[in-house]
Scaffold this active site. Structure first.
Site, short mmCIF file in Angstrom:
data_model
loop_
_atom_site.label_atom_id
_atom_site.label_comp_id
_atom_site.label_asym_id
_atom_site.label_seq_id
_atom_site.Cartn_x
_atom_site.Cartn_y
_atom_site.Cartn_z
N TRP A 1 0.82 -1.22 0.00
CA TRP A 1 0.00 0.00 0.00
C TRP A 1 0.85 1.28 0.00
O TRP A 1 0.34 2.38 0.05
CB TRP A 1 -0.93 0.03 1.22
CG TRP A 1 -0.24 -0.29 2.51
CD1 TRP A 1 0.39 0.57 3.34
CD2 TRP A 1 -0.12 -1.59 3.11
NE1 TRP A 1 0.91 -0.10 4.42
CE2 TRP A 1 0.60 -1.42 4.30
CE3 TRP A 1 -0.56 -2.87 2.74
CZ2 TRP A 1 0.90 -2.50 5.13
CZ3 TRP A 1 -0.26 -3.93 3.57
CH2 TRP A 1 0.45 -3.74 4.75
N GLU B 1 -5.02 0.62 6.62
CA GLU B 1 -5.15 1.00 8.03
C GLU B 1 -6.28 0.24 8.71
O GLU B 1 -6.15 -0.16 9.86
CB GLU B 1 -5.35 2.51 8.18
CG GLU B 1 -4.09 3.33 8.01
CD GLU B 1 -2.99 2.98 9.02
OE1 GLU B 1 -3.32 2.60 10.16
OE2 GLU B 1 -1.80 3.06 8.65
N GLN C 1 -5.42 -4.20 14.83
CA GLN C 1 -5.37 -5.49 15.54
C GLN C 1 -4.71 -6.61 14.75
O GLN C 1 -4.83 -7.77 15.12
CB GLN C 1 -6.78 -5.98 15.93
CG GLN C 1 -7.71 -4.94 16.44
CD GLN C 1 -7.49 -4.65 17.91
OE1 GLN C 1 -6.76 -5.39 18.58
NE2 GLN C 1 -8.07 -3.59 18.43
N GLY D 1 -10.04 -11.75 11.05
CA GLY D 1 -10.54 -11.51 12.41
C GLY D 1 -11.19 -10.14 12.57
O GLY D 1 -11.18 -9.31 11.64
N TYR E 1 -7.73 7.21 15.85
CA TYR E 1 -6.42 6.79 15.37
C TYR E 1 -6.39 6.68 13.85
O TYR E 1 -5.49 7.21 13.18
CB TYR E 1 -5.97 5.46 16.00
CG TYR E 1 -4.79 4.91 15.27
CD1 TYR E 1 -3.52 5.46 15.50
CD2 TYR E 1 -4.92 3.95 14.26
CE1 TYR E 1 -2.42 5.03 14.77
CE2 TYR E 1 -3.83 3.53 13.52
CZ TYR E 1 -2.58 4.06 13.78
OH TYR E 1 -1.49 3.67 13.05
N ASP F 1 0.80 4.96 16.90
CA ASP F 1 0.44 3.53 17.00
C ASP F 1 1.35 2.87 18.03
O ASP F 1 2.16 3.53 18.70
CB ASP F 1 0.53 2.87 15.62
CG ASP F 1 1.97 2.66 15.17
OD1 ASP F 1 2.88 3.28 15.77
OD2 ASP F 1 2.19 1.87 14.24
N CYS G 1 19.73 -1.61 18.61
CA CYS G 1 20.18 -0.23 18.82
C CYS G 1 21.42 0.09 17.96
O CYS G 1 21.59 1.22 17.51
CB CYS G 1 20.49 0.02 20.29
SG CYS G 1 19.05 -0.25 21.34
FE1 SF4 Z 1 14.98 2.01 20.11
FE2 SF4 Z 1 17.52 1.41 20.63
FE3 SF4 Z 1 16.89 3.22 18.79
FE4 SF4 Z 1 16.53 3.75 21.36
S1 SF4 Z 1 18.48 3.37 20.35
S2 SF4 Z 1 15.11 4.20 19.71
S3 SF4 Z 1 15.90 1.75 22.14
S4 SF4 Z 1 16.44 1.02 18.73
#
Ligand code: SF4
Length: 342
Positions: free
Chosen positions: A28, A45, A50, A89, A128, A146, A207
């Site tokens: 989409w 959307e 869900q 669902g 939303y 979200d 991260c």
């Molecule tokens: Fe998420 Fe890690 Fe990025 Fe922070 S650093 S927004 S915890 S992925």
């Protein structure tokens, strides 16, 4: 995340540069800078409420294939839409989808209105979804939040209030970004959604690959896994009942369920009422299914055709070829589980 304008400006750049390179390829999504098609955004959307992106993709493609335009969908039959939706669902979404398509065609000249209030007055569109359509399809600076965006906010700002109560705070934090993505608000929303789906995931966030790592307080305090903090879960109530199988070697009888109530207008096997206390003591169950507000336990009972004349069923009884049912996907998940047991 510091709430200063400079920080938000750097955040904007870091996020959008990443999005331009790594945005998800979704059916989409608009490609190559084209404007998103409001019909596609709205349909996706509604389906995504869900439900996961993975589960929605094939349904979205099927709908667009059968009903390429909003007008085609508005002119479809109710039962065609219900049958195409089977398995996704939360079936009231499909009923409202059809009503909404008809309303937009009949009362808005076939165009989704631009104002959120007007969008919210359409069937099946809550705050939303109105905000998501306004943001993604129309590039309006609306604060759409979200589950992905809530989680990212909880981590960027190390929100201490446990969720779901903490959602309010997450929404307030997200508000501070809204005005800073002028011209690319649609991309901002989709970028955060993508970040939450692929990098800042609920478990084990990546991260090391995160474009906004420098802005993240959870990362800075080595506590990404701790956020969002969660309130203890409530236990769902249980309901019990019997599902009746009336069949011969080749065929099985199904019920087009009544137009109101749970799974309304869907096909299914006839069942007893679902009650909080089981009428059969120490029953053992063949099928368990989890709805939003309760868990359902059903035992399967074989019956003869005369049973259908006894008036236990409330919907319309229809005869189906058993082997076709395994392939044509008309049954909602609960009854697919039953089908797989017979
Ligand atoms: Fe998420 Fe890690 Fe990025 Fe922070 S650093 S927004 S915890 S992925």
């Amino acid at each position: 995340m510091k709430d200063t304008l400079t920080d938000i400006q750097t955040f904007r750049t870091d996020l959008l540069v990443w999005f331009d390179q790594y945005s998800r390829d979704l059916p989409w999504r608009h490609k190559g800078g084209a404007h998103p098609i409001p019909y596609h955004v709205w349909l996706s959307e509604i389906m995504l409420q869900q439900t996961t992106v993975q589960a929605v993709k094939s349904y979205f493609e099927k709908f667009i294939d059968i009903w390429p335009t909003l007008n085609d969908l508005a002119n479809a039959k109710d039962t065609e839409i219900m049958d195409a939706w089977a398995g996704l669902g939360y079936y009231s979404r499909a009923r409202n989808l059809h009503k909404c398509a008809k309303t937009v065609i009949e009362q808005h000249n076939g165009k989704f209105p631009e104002e959120e209030a007007a969008l919210q007055s359409l069937p099946g569109i809550g705050p939303y979804t109105a905000s998501a359509i306004a943001s993604i399809a129309l590039n309006n600076p609306s604060n759409v939040v979200d589950g992905n965006i809530e989680r990212i906010m909880a981590r960027l700002y190390t929100i201490q209030t446990p969720f779901p109560e903490g959602k309010k705070e997450a929404k307030e934090k997200a508000q501070s970004f809204v005005g800073s993505f002028e011209g690319r608000h649609s991309d901002y929303v989709q970028a955060l959604m993508d970040l939450g789906a692929t990098i800042c995931t609920p478990k084990s966030p990546k991260c090391g690959s995160c474009p906004v790592i420098e802005h993240c307080m959870a990362y800075a305090t080595n506590s990404a896994d701790v956020y969002p903090k969660l309130s203890p879960k409530k236990v769902k109530p249980k309901r019990f009942g019997t599902v009746y199988i009336v069949r011969d070697d080749m065929h099985v009888y199904l019920e087009r369920r009544p137009k109101t109530g749970l799974l309304a207008n869907m096909l299914g096997f006839p069942t007893s009422e679902w009650k909080p206390v089981d009428a059969v003591e120490k029953g053992s169950y063949n099928v368990k299914h989890v709805f939003t507000h309760f868990e359902l336990y059903l035992r399967i009972e074989q019956k003869t055709e005369s049973f259908l004349q006894e008036g236990m069923n409330k919907g319309i009884i229809e005869k189906y070829v058993l082997k076709d049912l395994h392939t044509d996907k008309k049954l909602p998940t609960l009854f697919k589980k039953v089908l797989n047991q017979i």
